[in-house]
Design a protein around this motif. Sequence first.
Motif, PDB file in Angstrom:
ATOM      1  N   PHE A 204     -13.302  81.242  12.102  1.00 53.12           N
ATOM      2  CA  PHE A 204     -13.104  82.286  12.946  1.00 53.12           C
ATOM      3  C   PHE A 204     -13.463  81.753  14.374  1.00 53.12           C
ATOM      4  N   PRO A 205     -12.411  82.724  15.323  1.00 48.73           N
ATOM      5  CA  PRO A 205     -12.527  82.147  16.682  1.00 48.73           C
ATOM      6  C   PRO A 205     -14.006  81.958  17.224  1.00 48.73           C
ATOM      7  N   ARG A 206     -15.019  82.892  17.103  1.00 49.51           N
ATOM      8  CA  ARG A 206     -16.466  82.949  17.594  1.00 49.51           C
ATOM      9  C   ARG A 206     -17.251  82.216  16.567  1.00 49.51           C
ATOM     10  N   LYS A 207     -17.010  82.006  15.413  1.00 48.18           N
ATOM     11  CA  LYS A 207     -18.082  81.399  14.671  1.00 48.18           C
ATOM     12  C   LYS A 207     -17.074  80.465  13.468  1.00 48.18           C
ATOM     13  N   PRO A 208     -16.705  79.319  14.016  1.00 51.80           N
ATOM     14  CA  PRO A 208     -15.718  78.592  12.964  1.00 51.80           C
ATOM     15  C   PRO A 208     -16.548  78.290  11.808  1.00 51.80           C
ATOM     16  N   LEU A 209     -15.868  78.631  10.513  1.00 48.10           N
ATOM     17  CA  LEU A 209     -16.520  78.592   9.256  1.00 48.10           C
ATOM     18  C   LEU A 209     -15.176  77.834   8.351  1.00 48.10           C
ATOM     19  N   LEU A 210     -15.800  77.025   7.511  1.00 42.46           N
ATOM     20  CA  LEU A 210     -14.583  76.471   6.806  1.00 42.46           C
ATOM     21  C   LEU A 210     -14.278  77.430   5.553  1.00 42.46           C
ATOM     22  N   PRO A 211     -12.938  77.925   5.576  1.00 43.85           N
ATOM     23  CA  PRO A 211     -12.621  78.830   4.511  1.00 43.85           C
ATOM     24  C   PRO A 211     -13.131  78.388   2.914  1.00 43.85           C
ATOM     25  N   GLY A 212     -13.443  79.386   2.202  1.00 40.14           N
ATOM     26  CA  GLY A 212     -14.100  79.032   0.558  1.00 40.14           C
ATOM     27  C   GLY A 212     -12.542  78.367  -0.109  1.00 40.14           C
ATOM     28  N   VAL A 213     -11.601  78.632   0.291  1.00 36.49           N
ATOM     29  CA  VAL A 213     -10.615  78.211  -0.549  1.00 36.49           C
ATOM     30  C   VAL A 213     -10.215  76.740  -0.243  1.00 36.49           C
ATOM     31  N   VAL A 214     -10.681  76.257   1.117  1.00 37.76           N
ATOM     32  CA  VAL A 214     -10.499  74.873   1.382  1.00 37.76           C
ATOM     33  C   VAL A 214     -11.481  74.042   0.842  1.00 37.76           C
ATOM     34  N   ILE A 215     -12.589  74.496   0.515  1.00 34.68           N
ATOM     35  CA  ILE A 215     -13.760  73.813  -0.239  1.00 34.68           C
ATOM     36  C   ILE A 215     -13.044  73.844  -1.624  1.00 34.68           C
ATOM     37  N   MET A 216     -12.476  75.009  -2.456  1.00 33.24           N
ATOM     38  CA  MET A 216     -12.174  74.980  -3.668  1.00 33.24           C
ATOM     39  C   MET A 216     -11.073  73.834  -3.703  1.00 33.24           C
ATOM     40  N   ASP A 217     -10.223  73.899  -2.683  1.00 40.19           N
ATOM     41  CA  ASP A 217      -9.087  72.951  -2.949  1.00 40.19           C
ATOM     42  C   ASP A 217      -9.568  71.478  -3.194  1.00 40.19           C
ATOM     43  N   ALA A 218     -10.531  70.972  -2.139  1.00 43.55           N
ATOM     44  CA  ALA A 218     -11.078  69.883  -2.218  1.00 43.55           C
ATOM     45  C   ALA A 218     -11.632  69.460  -3.608  1.00 43.55           C
ATOM     46  N   LEU A 219     -12.308  70.367  -4.139  1.00 42.51           N
ATOM     47  CA  LEU A 219     -13.065  70.226  -5.574  1.00 42.51           C
ATOM     48  C   LEU A 219     -11.868  70.201  -6.866  1.00 42.51           C
ATOM     49  N   ILE A 220     -10.980  70.893  -6.736  1.00 42.94           N
ATOM     50  CA  ILE A 220      -9.730  70.897  -7.378  1.00 42.94           C
ATOM     51  C   ILE A 220      -9.137  69.659  -7.227  1.00 42.94           C
ATOM     52  N   GLY A 221      -8.821  69.081  -5.991  1.00 43.86           N
ATOM     53  CA  GLY A 221      -7.930  67.809  -5.543  1.00 43.86           C
ATOM     54  C   GLY A 221      -8.823  66.520  -6.084  1.00 43.86           C
ATOM     55  N   CYS A 222     -10.095  66.567  -5.905  1.00 45.57           N
ATOM     56  CA  CYS A 222     -10.816  65.372  -6.316  1.00 45.57           C
ATOM     57  C   CYS A 222     -10.853  65.419  -7.961  1.00 45.57           C
ATOM     58  N   ALA A 223     -10.718  66.562  -8.788  1.00 45.77           N
ATOM     59  CA  ALA A 223     -10.592  66.573 -10.108  1.00 45.77           C
ATOM     60  C   ALA A 223      -9.471  65.902 -10.700  1.00 45.77           C
ATOM     61  N   ARG A 224      -8.301  66.209  -9.878  1.00 47.28           N
ATOM     62  CA  ARG A 224      -7.009  65.939 -10.346  1.00 47.28           C
ATOM     63  C   ARG A 224      -7.028  64.390 -10.310  1.00 47.28           C
ATOM     64  N   ILE A 225      -7.812  63.774  -9.234  1.00 50.27           N
ATOM     65  CA  ILE A 225      -7.657  62.309  -9.228  1.00 50.27           C
ATOM     66  C   ILE A 225      -8.217  61.846 -10.258  1.00 50.27           C
ATOM     67  N   LEU A 226      -9.722  62.309 -10.827  1.00 48.83           N
ATOM     68  CA  LEU A 226     -10.061  61.706 -12.041  1.00 48.83           C
ATOM     69  C   LEU A 226      -9.549  61.964 -13.169  1.00 48.83           C
ATOM     70  N   ILE A 227      -8.978  63.192 -13.487  1.00 52.95           N
ATOM     71  CA  ILE A 227      -8.158  63.311 -14.495  1.00 52.95           C
ATOM     72  C   ILE A 227      -6.628  62.576 -14.695  1.00 52.95           C
ATOM     73  N   ASN A 228      -6.205  62.455 -13.724  1.00 59.34           N
ATOM     74  CA  ASN A 228      -4.761  61.851 -13.608  1.00 59.34           C
ATOM     75  C   ASN A 228      -4.941  60.334 -13.751  1.00 59.34           C
ATOM     76  N   ARG A 229      -6.225  59.568 -13.455  1.00 57.52           N
ATOM     77  CA  ARG A 229      -6.388  58.249 -13.668  1.00 57.52           C
ATOM     78  C   ARG A 229      -6.966  58.188 -15.164  1.00 57.52           C
ATOM     79  N   ALA A 230      -7.653  59.132 -15.977  1.00 58.32           N
ATOM     80  CA  ALA A 230      -7.814  59.023 -17.027  1.00 58.32           C
ATOM     81  C   ALA A 230      -6.689  59.029 -18.007  1.00 58.32           C
ATOM     82  N   LEU A 231      -5.693  60.054 -17.729  1.00 59.26           N
ATOM     83  CA  LEU A 231      -4.483  60.012 -18.411  1.00 59.26           C
ATOM     84  C   LEU A 231      -4.004  58.955 -18.515  1.00 59.26           C
TER      85      LEU A 231
END
Length: 309
Positions: A204-231
């Motif tokens: 937010f302009p007066r209090k920059p906070l990382l959006p929750g969806v960006v945190i979630m996207d990082a979790l899912i992205g890291c999970a896909r690396i693990l799974i795709n390499r297992a595949l």
Amino acid sequence: MRFLFVDRICALEKGKRVRAIKNISGDEGFLAEIFPGLPVLSPVIAAEAAAQALSWLIVEARDFAVKPLITVLDEYVCHKHVQPGDQIAMEGEVESFQRESALAHARILINETPAIEINHGVCYLFPLSALQDPADAQRQFQHLCEKPFLTAPAAAQRSPLVREGAAPNLRDSGIDRIIFYEERQRIVGIKNITTTADYFNDHFPRKPLLPGVVIMDALIGCARILINRALTAHGWEQMQAVLVRAHKVKFRRFVQPGDQLVVQVQMGEFTEQQSMVHAKALVHDKVAATLAAEFCHLDRDTYLKTFLS
């Protein structure tokens, strides 16, 4: 992408010295590849981070009346390059002030080891009001000096880069670096949170906070690396992990510019058709977010028919 290279001011002795930090993300706008597959922050642009930290020291010392502009630089020395995933520390020191100039030094450190040095820089002190609203500069300075919701580590660290097991293209994963990988079991990555990210303009302009969806996207992205390499390890390299469900999603702490998000993913059920993972994100060893996720494994044609038709 904004031209800001200070995420947090950690210490400041008025008119004398400053220490600040900057997180380097894979989304930086000034990455270059001297050798293919090895992105680094432009060494000259990296020096701007040290210069900006030094600038805040001088601006604050002169009560937001002037802005230093480097006119003479005696020496620039580069010892190490800065990579995505690094957290760098910037230190600046004013040697002397004159009425319209200042003589100063600055450097960048990785793991407390000098990476870049700026020696004997002469700064002309230009009226700040001619460049920006001094009130805006004061507000920005206050944000940079605010204590984080969690205490930051004293030293900026370069996490070990795990090359074996890292995804070929981390820029598509939301992760800046893989620091641990255990095949088909567990993966740990880091995402650096930097003030230059575009979403902080609105969130937010007066209090920059990382959006929750960006945190979630990082979790899912890291999970896909693990799974795709297992595949791939199972001989199913034509398959890709596709998220179909996330549940037990909880956001527990605010994440701010200057923080380093550590993403941990543990494999659960894994078959040729589907997989499940449990993931969490930590900041300074405190849990910021958790979730469980389910993925289906699809080849390209099935994916097109299922999700894009």
